[in-house]
Design a protein around this motif. Sequence first.
Motif, mmCIF file in Angstrom:
data_model
loop_
_atom_site.group_PDB
_atom_site.id
_atom_site.type_symbol
_atom_site.label_atom_id
_atom_site.label_comp_id
_atom_site.label_asym_id
_atom_site.label_seq_id
_atom_site.Cartn_x
_atom_site.Cartn_y
_atom_site.Cartn_z
ATOM 1 N N TYR A 124 57.608 40.390 66.849
ATOM 2 C CA TYR A 124 56.601 41.207 67.245
ATOM 3 C C TYR A 124 55.104 40.437 66.921
ATOM 4 O O TYR A 124 54.540 40.286 68.115
ATOM 5 C CB TYR A 124 56.473 42.513 66.866
ATOM 6 N N LEU A 125 54.967 39.830 65.931
ATOM 7 C CA LEU A 125 53.774 39.131 65.476
ATOM 8 C C LEU A 125 53.652 37.860 66.465
ATOM 9 O O LEU A 125 52.586 37.462 66.794
ATOM 10 C CB LEU A 125 53.803 38.860 64.078
ATOM 11 N N LEU A 161 48.779 46.252 63.163
ATOM 12 C CA LEU A 161 49.272 44.971 62.719
ATOM 13 C C LEU A 161 49.529 44.949 60.985
ATOM 14 O O LEU A 161 48.989 43.832 60.530
ATOM 15 C CB LEU A 161 48.376 43.840 63.077
ATOM 16 N N THR A 162 49.765 46.093 60.802
ATOM 17 C CA THR A 162 49.936 46.194 59.455
ATOM 18 C C THR A 162 51.621 46.254 59.008
ATOM 19 O O THR A 162 52.062 47.281 59.745
ATOM 20 C CB THR A 162 49.569 47.270 58.475
ATOM 21 N N PHE A 163 52.492 45.449 58.297
ATOM 22 C CA PHE A 163 53.970 45.178 58.323
ATOM 23 C C PHE A 163 54.235 45.652 56.971
ATOM 24 O O PHE A 163 53.678 45.409 55.856
ATOM 25 C CB PHE A 163 54.280 43.917 58.787
ATOM 26 N N ASP A 164 55.613 45.747 57.043
ATOM 27 C CA ASP A 164 56.449 46.200 55.605
ATOM 28 C C ASP A 164 56.825 44.721 55.050
ATOM 29 O O ASP A 164 56.588 44.562 53.801
ATOM 30 C CB ASP A 164 57.559 46.817 56.028
ATOM 31 N N TYR A 220 50.693 39.436 55.588
ATOM 32 C CA TYR A 220 49.792 38.443 55.075
ATOM 33 C C TYR A 220 49.289 37.582 56.275
ATOM 34 O O TYR A 220 48.462 37.167 56.573
ATOM 35 C CB TYR A 220 50.483 37.228 54.088
ATOM 36 N N VAL A 221 50.200 37.093 57.143
ATOM 37 C CA VAL A 221 49.874 36.239 58.354
ATOM 38 C C VAL A 221 49.057 37.154 59.175
ATOM 39 O O VAL A 221 48.147 36.697 59.884
ATOM 40 C CB VAL A 221 51.222 35.828 59.244
ATOM 41 N N SER A 222 49.353 38.362 59.434
ATOM 42 C CA SER A 222 48.668 39.142 60.344
ATOM 43 C C SER A 222 47.201 39.565 59.640
ATOM 44 O O SER A 222 46.263 39.333 60.332
ATOM 45 C CB SER A 222 49.301 40.608 60.196
ATOM 46 N N SER A 225 46.276 30.832 64.792
ATOM 47 C CA SER A 225 46.590 31.149 63.194
ATOM 48 C C SER A 225 47.883 31.872 62.905
ATOM 49 O O SER A 225 48.597 31.682 62.143
ATOM 50 C CB SER A 225 45.378 31.932 62.594
ATOM 51 N N ILE A 226 48.293 32.794 63.909
ATOM 52 C CA ILE A 226 49.471 33.549 63.766
ATOM 53 C C ILE A 226 50.678 32.558 63.931
ATOM 54 O O ILE A 226 51.700 32.320 63.165
ATOM 55 C CB ILE A 226 49.710 34.588 64.635
#
Length: 160
Positions: free
Chosen positions: A15-16, A83-86, A92-94, A148-149
Motif C-alpha cells: 500500500y505504501l 499513513l500510520t502502520f503497525d 518509519y518509511v511513511s 523517499s518512499i
Amino acid sequence: MATSILVPPETEQEYLKITGKISLALAFFVLVRAALAMINDIESAIYLSLGLASLVSVIYCVVLGVKSMKFAKNISHLGFWTLTFDDEYVDYVSSFSLRVTCHILIFGTMILAVWGDSRWFVELIAPYQITNALQVLLGVAAAAHGTSILWKLREEDLDE
C-alpha cells in the motif's frame, strides 16, 4: 471497543509503495502543467507531447488510486488515511517521507513569504504567475514524498 486488524507487513508495504507511485504521478502531472503554462506556442510538438504526458499521468494516478482502494478493507483506517502502520519499518518509511515533504513545503512557503514581494524575486518570476511557482513547489514536494518512499522501501529490499 475497536478491534485491531492484523495486517501482514507485506500488505502495508505494498500500500505504501502504491502511495509513493501516486505521489510521483501527481508530481509529474503538476510539474508538466506548470511547464505547459510556460510554453507560449500551443501548436508546438513539445506542447502537444507534454499535454499527452499530462493525460497519461492523470490516467496512471487514477488507476493507482483505484488499486489502492482495495487496501481500504485490509489496512486499519489509521494506516489508510494517516499513513500510520503497525510494521515498524513501514511506519518509519511513511513518517520519514511525510517529514521530508513537510520540510520542503515549509521551506518553499517561507521563501515565498519572505521574498515574495522583493523586487528581484518578482522580476525572477515575472514571466510566470504565482500559481506556477506554487505548482512547482507542490510538484517538488510530491516528487520528494514518492521518491523517499520508493527509495527507502528499495533499501529494505536490497538488505534482504
